[in-house]
Design a protein around this motif. Structure first.
Motif, PDB file in Angstrom:
ATOM      1  N   LYS A  84      28.109  42.872  39.278  1.00 39.10           N
ATOM      2  CA  LYS A  84      28.349  41.725  38.410  1.00 39.10           C
ATOM      3  C   LYS A  84      27.343  40.606  38.683  1.00 39.10           C
ATOM      4  CE  LYS A  84      33.291  42.228  37.402  1.00 39.10           C
ATOM      5  NZ  LYS A  84      33.114  42.167  35.926  1.00 39.10           N
ATOM      6  N   GLY A  85      26.974  40.433  39.966  1.00 39.86           N
ATOM      7  CA  GLY A  85      25.991  39.413  40.292  1.00 39.86           C
ATOM      8  C   GLY A  85      24.641  39.712  39.667  1.00 39.86           C
ATOM      9  N   ARG A  86      24.213  40.970  39.729  1.00 41.91           N
ATOM     10  CA  ARG A  86      22.915  41.345  39.151  1.00 41.91           C
ATOM     11  C   ARG A  86      22.920  41.220  37.631  1.00 41.91           C
ATOM     12  NH1 ARG A  86      22.283  46.190  39.450  1.00 41.91           N
ATOM     13  NH2 ARG A  86      23.956  47.011  40.773  1.00 41.91           N
ATOM     14  N   ARG A  87      24.076  41.419  37.009  1.00 39.53           N
ATOM     15  CA  ARG A  87      24.168  41.336  35.555  1.00 39.53           C
ATOM     16  C   ARG A  87      24.464  39.914  35.069  1.00 39.53           C
ATOM     17  NH1 ARG A  87      28.302  46.158  34.340  1.00 39.53           N
ATOM     18  NH2 ARG A  87      28.408  45.061  32.338  1.00 39.53           N
ATOM     19  N   GLY A  88      24.545  38.970  35.985  1.00 36.86           N
ATOM     20  CA  GLY A  88      24.777  37.583  35.611  1.00 36.86           C
ATOM     21  C   GLY A  88      26.172  37.306  35.070  1.00 36.86           C
ATOM     22  N   GLU A  89      27.176  38.050  35.556  1.00 33.91           N
ATOM     23  CA  GLU A  89      28.529  37.899  35.046  1.00 33.91           C
ATOM     24  C   GLU A  89      29.420  37.060  35.961  1.00 33.91           C
ATOM     25  OE1 GLU A  89      30.146  41.751  34.365  1.00 33.91           O
ATOM     26  OE2 GLU A  89      28.644  42.304  32.851  1.00 33.91           O
ATOM     27  N   LEU A  90      28.826  36.395  36.936  1.00 36.09           N
ATOM     28  CA  LEU A  90      29.633  35.621  37.879  1.00 36.09           C
ATOM     29  C   LEU A  90      29.308  34.127  37.884  1.00 36.09           C
ATOM     30  CD1 LEU A  90      29.613  38.019  40.987  1.00 36.09           C
ATOM     31  CD2 LEU A  90      31.457  37.683  39.347  1.00 36.09           C
ATOM     32  N   ALA A  91      28.079  33.766  37.620  1.00 37.01           N
ATOM     33  CA  ALA A  91      27.661  32.371  37.737  1.00 37.01           C
ATOM     34  C   ALA A  91      28.479  31.464  36.828  1.00 37.01           C
ATOM     35  CB  ALA A  91      26.178  32.250  37.404  1.00 37.01           C
ATOM     36  N   TYR A  92      29.073  30.432  37.411  1.00 38.72           N
ATOM     37  CA  TYR A  92      29.864  29.405  36.720  1.00 38.72           C
ATOM     38  C   TYR A  92      31.105  29.969  36.029  1.00 38.72           C
ATOM     39  CZ  TYR A  92      25.375  27.105  37.331  1.00 38.72           C
ATOM     40  OH  TYR A  92      24.210  26.607  37.861  1.00 38.72           O
ATOM     41  N   ARG A  93      31.475  31.207  36.357  1.00 43.19           N
ATOM     42  CA  ARG A  93      32.619  31.828  35.686  1.00 43.19           C
ATOM     43  C   ARG A  93      33.906  31.522  36.450  1.00 43.19           C
ATOM     44  NH1 ARG A  93      32.952  36.396  31.806  1.00 43.19           N
ATOM     45  NH2 ARG A  93      30.705  36.064  31.769  1.00 43.19           N
ATOM     46  N   VAL A  94      34.912  31.092  35.712  1.00 41.13           N
ATOM     47  CA  VAL A  94      36.248  30.822  36.250  1.00 41.13           C
ATOM     48  C   VAL A  94      37.184  31.904  35.720  1.00 41.13           C
ATOM     49  CG1 VAL A  94      38.201  29.230  36.246  1.00 41.13           C
ATOM     50  CG2 VAL A  94      35.860  28.344  36.440  1.00 41.13           C
ATOM     51  N   ARG A  95      37.959  32.496  36.610  1.00 43.04           N
ATOM     52  CA  ARG A  95      38.852  33.593  36.206  1.00 43.04           C
ATOM     53  C   ARG A  95      40.245  33.376  36.775  1.00 43.04           C
ATOM     54  NH1 ARG A  95      37.901  40.086  37.213  1.00 43.04           N
ATOM     55  NH2 ARG A  95      36.633  39.861  35.329  1.00 43.04           N
ATOM     56  N   ALA A  96      41.242  33.840  36.011  1.00 46.93           N
ATOM     57  CA  ALA A  96      42.634  33.794  36.474  1.00 46.93           C
ATOM     58  C   ALA A  96      43.405  34.914  35.791  1.00 46.93           C
ATOM     59  CB  ALA A  96      43.259  32.438  36.172  1.00 46.93           C
ATOM     60  N   LEU A  97      44.432  35.410  36.485  1.00 49.88           N
ATOM     61  CA  LEU A  97      45.353  36.397  35.933  1.00 49.88           C
ATOM     62  C   LEU A  97      46.746  35.805  35.943  1.00 49.88           C
ATOM     63  CD1 LEU A  97      44.385  39.847  37.544  1.00 49.88           C
ATOM     64  CD2 LEU A  97      44.210  39.223  35.139  1.00 49.88           C
ATOM     65  N   GLN A  98      47.490  36.029  34.872  1.00 46.69           N
ATOM     66  CA  GLN A  98      48.868  35.561  34.841  1.00 46.69           C
ATOM     67  C   GLN A  98      49.750  36.613  34.185  1.00 46.69           C
ATOM     68  OE1 GLN A  98      48.832  31.927  32.592  1.00 46.69           O
ATOM     69  NE2 GLN A  98      48.624  32.953  30.626  1.00 46.69           N
ATOM     70  N   LEU A 133      42.936  38.244  44.208  1.00 44.65           N
ATOM     71  CA  LEU A 133      41.600  38.811  44.106  1.00 44.65           C
ATOM     72  C   LEU A 133      40.879  38.297  42.863  1.00 44.65           C
ATOM     73  CD1 LEU A 133      39.428  40.886  45.015  1.00 44.65           C
ATOM     74  CD2 LEU A 133      40.679  42.587  43.672  1.00 44.65           C
ATOM     75  N   ASN A 134      41.612  38.067  41.802  1.00 49.37           N
ATOM     76  CA  ASN A 134      41.016  37.655  40.529  1.00 49.37           C
ATOM     77  C   ASN A 134      41.193  36.174  40.253  1.00 49.37           C
ATOM     78  OD1 ASN A 134      40.103  40.241  38.886  1.00 49.37           O
ATOM     79  ND2 ASN A 134      41.974  40.783  40.003  1.00 49.37           N
ATOM     80  N   ARG A 135      41.339  35.401  41.299  1.00 47.57           N
ATOM     81  CA  ARG A 135      41.420  33.946  41.155  1.00 47.57           C
ATOM     82  C   ARG A 135      40.080  33.330  41.565  1.00 47.57           C
ATOM     83  NH1 ARG A 135      42.003  29.609  38.674  1.00 47.57           N
ATOM     84  NH2 ARG A 135      42.884  27.819  39.775  1.00 47.57           N
ATOM     85  N   TRP A 136      39.292  32.933  40.567  1.00 50.92           N
ATOM     86  CA  TRP A 136      38.005  32.274  40.821  1.00 50.92           C
ATOM     87  C   TRP A 136      38.109  30.857  40.269  1.00 50.92           C
ATOM     88  CZ3 TRP A 136      34.732  36.591  38.043  1.00 50.92           C
ATOM     89  CH2 TRP A 136      34.993  37.828  38.655  1.00 50.92           C
ATOM     90  N   PRO A 137      38.491  29.891  41.068  1.00 56.66           N
ATOM     91  CA  PRO A 137      38.804  28.556  40.544  1.00 56.66           C
ATOM     92  C   PRO A 137      37.598  27.715  40.155  1.00 56.66           C
ATOM     93  CG  PRO A 137      39.073  28.614  42.920  1.00 56.66           C
ATOM     94  CD  PRO A 137      38.800  30.021  42.500  1.00 56.66           C
ATOM     95  N   GLU A 138      36.408  28.027  40.692  1.00 61.92           N
ATOM     96  CA  GLU A 138      35.257  27.166  40.428  1.00 61.92           C
ATOM     97  C   GLU A 138      34.025  27.926  39.940  1.00 61.92           C
ATOM     98  OE1 GLU A 138      34.553  24.967  43.969  1.00 61.92           O
ATOM     99  OE2 GLU A 138      36.417  23.819  43.841  1.00 61.92           O
ATOM    100  N   ASP A 139      33.605  28.933  40.699  1.00 63.62           N
ATOM    101  CA  ASP A 139      32.368  29.639  40.386  1.00 63.62           C
ATOM    102  C   ASP A 139      32.485  31.064  40.920  1.00 63.62           C
ATOM    103  OD1 ASP A 139      29.808  30.680  40.181  1.00 63.62           O
ATOM    104  OD2 ASP A 139      28.800  28.862  40.846  1.00 63.62           O
TER     105      ASP A 139
END
Length: 219
Positions: free
Chosen positions: A115-129, A78-84
């Motif tokens: 998160k989209g309305r607050r601009g917290e997703l654009a171009y953001r890459v996320r990972a959990l380990q 769920l928290n793997r955003w590899p590109e955007d």
């Protein structure tokens, strides 16, 4: 003459008894075939990871290790955003939809919108380990009832925007897991994430990382 007649009657009676036995056997075989046809084609059995001393496992029982592995794997996906994040977060929610309850899916979609309305997703890459030394142990899974568990995941959250690291945080996530055997084809685990339990996620302190206390004992 009567002696032969008596012998013939005995033979006929014996034949009738044999036909009766054959008929009963046919009925038993038919019942067994019907029962066999109604038996499940697939049976999910959760095997505990440590089999050094053997294990006796009922097919309806889910070991704590399996619950932990399920929560860890799905929450990591769920928290793997590899590109955007503006695209990847929604795709991740859709991809794991069979493994979350309708309530939690609604929460995730609301979080995606916020998160989209607050601009917290654009171009953001996320990972959990995972954090070395803070992986699975029996005290990281609390049995709330026969259908519900709470799993304590200690994970490191990594986020970057356009190659620049913006977040590197170690967080404790209390996740609720419930039985959810509604679509075995789409969800063979028979489990689903149901959101956060307790007081929600919080950052790990140095005491958490060094103390070695049971996961649920440090609030």
């Amino acid at each position: 003459m009567s002696r032969y007649r008596f012998a013939i009657d005995n033979v006929q009676a014996h034949l009738r008894s044999l036909w009766l036995i054959i008929g009963l056997q046919i009925m038993v075989i038919a019942a067994l075939c019907y029962g066999w046809s109604r038996a499940p084609e697939h049976l999910t059995v959760h095997i505990p990871p440590d089999l050094r001393s053997g294990a006796v496992q009922h097919h309806t029982e889910v070991p704590a290790a399996s619950v932990y592995a399920f929560a860890f794997y799905l929450f990591q996906q769920l928290n793997r955003w590899p590109e955007d994040g503006s695209r990847d977060y929604g795709r991740a929610i859709f991809r794991i939809a069979p493994y979350v309850t309708p309530r939690y899916r609604a929460e995730l979609l609301a979080n995606l919108d916020e998160k989209g309305r607050r601009g917290e997703l654009a171009y953001r890459v996320r990972a959990l380990q995972g954090i070395p030394g803070l992986g699975y142990s029996e005290n990281r899974v609390d049995i709330l009832d026969s259908q519900t568990w709470q799993v304590w995941l200690d994970l490191e959250l990594l986020e970057s925007v356009k190659g620049m690291t913006v977040k590197r945080t170690r967080i404790r996530y209390p996740l609720r897991v419930v039985r959810y055997a509604v679509d075995p084809e789409a969800n063979p685990w028979g489990l689903a994430l149901d959101g956060f339990g307790a007081d929600g996620p919080r950052r790990l302190t140095d005491a958490d990382l060094l103390g070695g206390e049971p996961a649920h004992a440090i609030q």
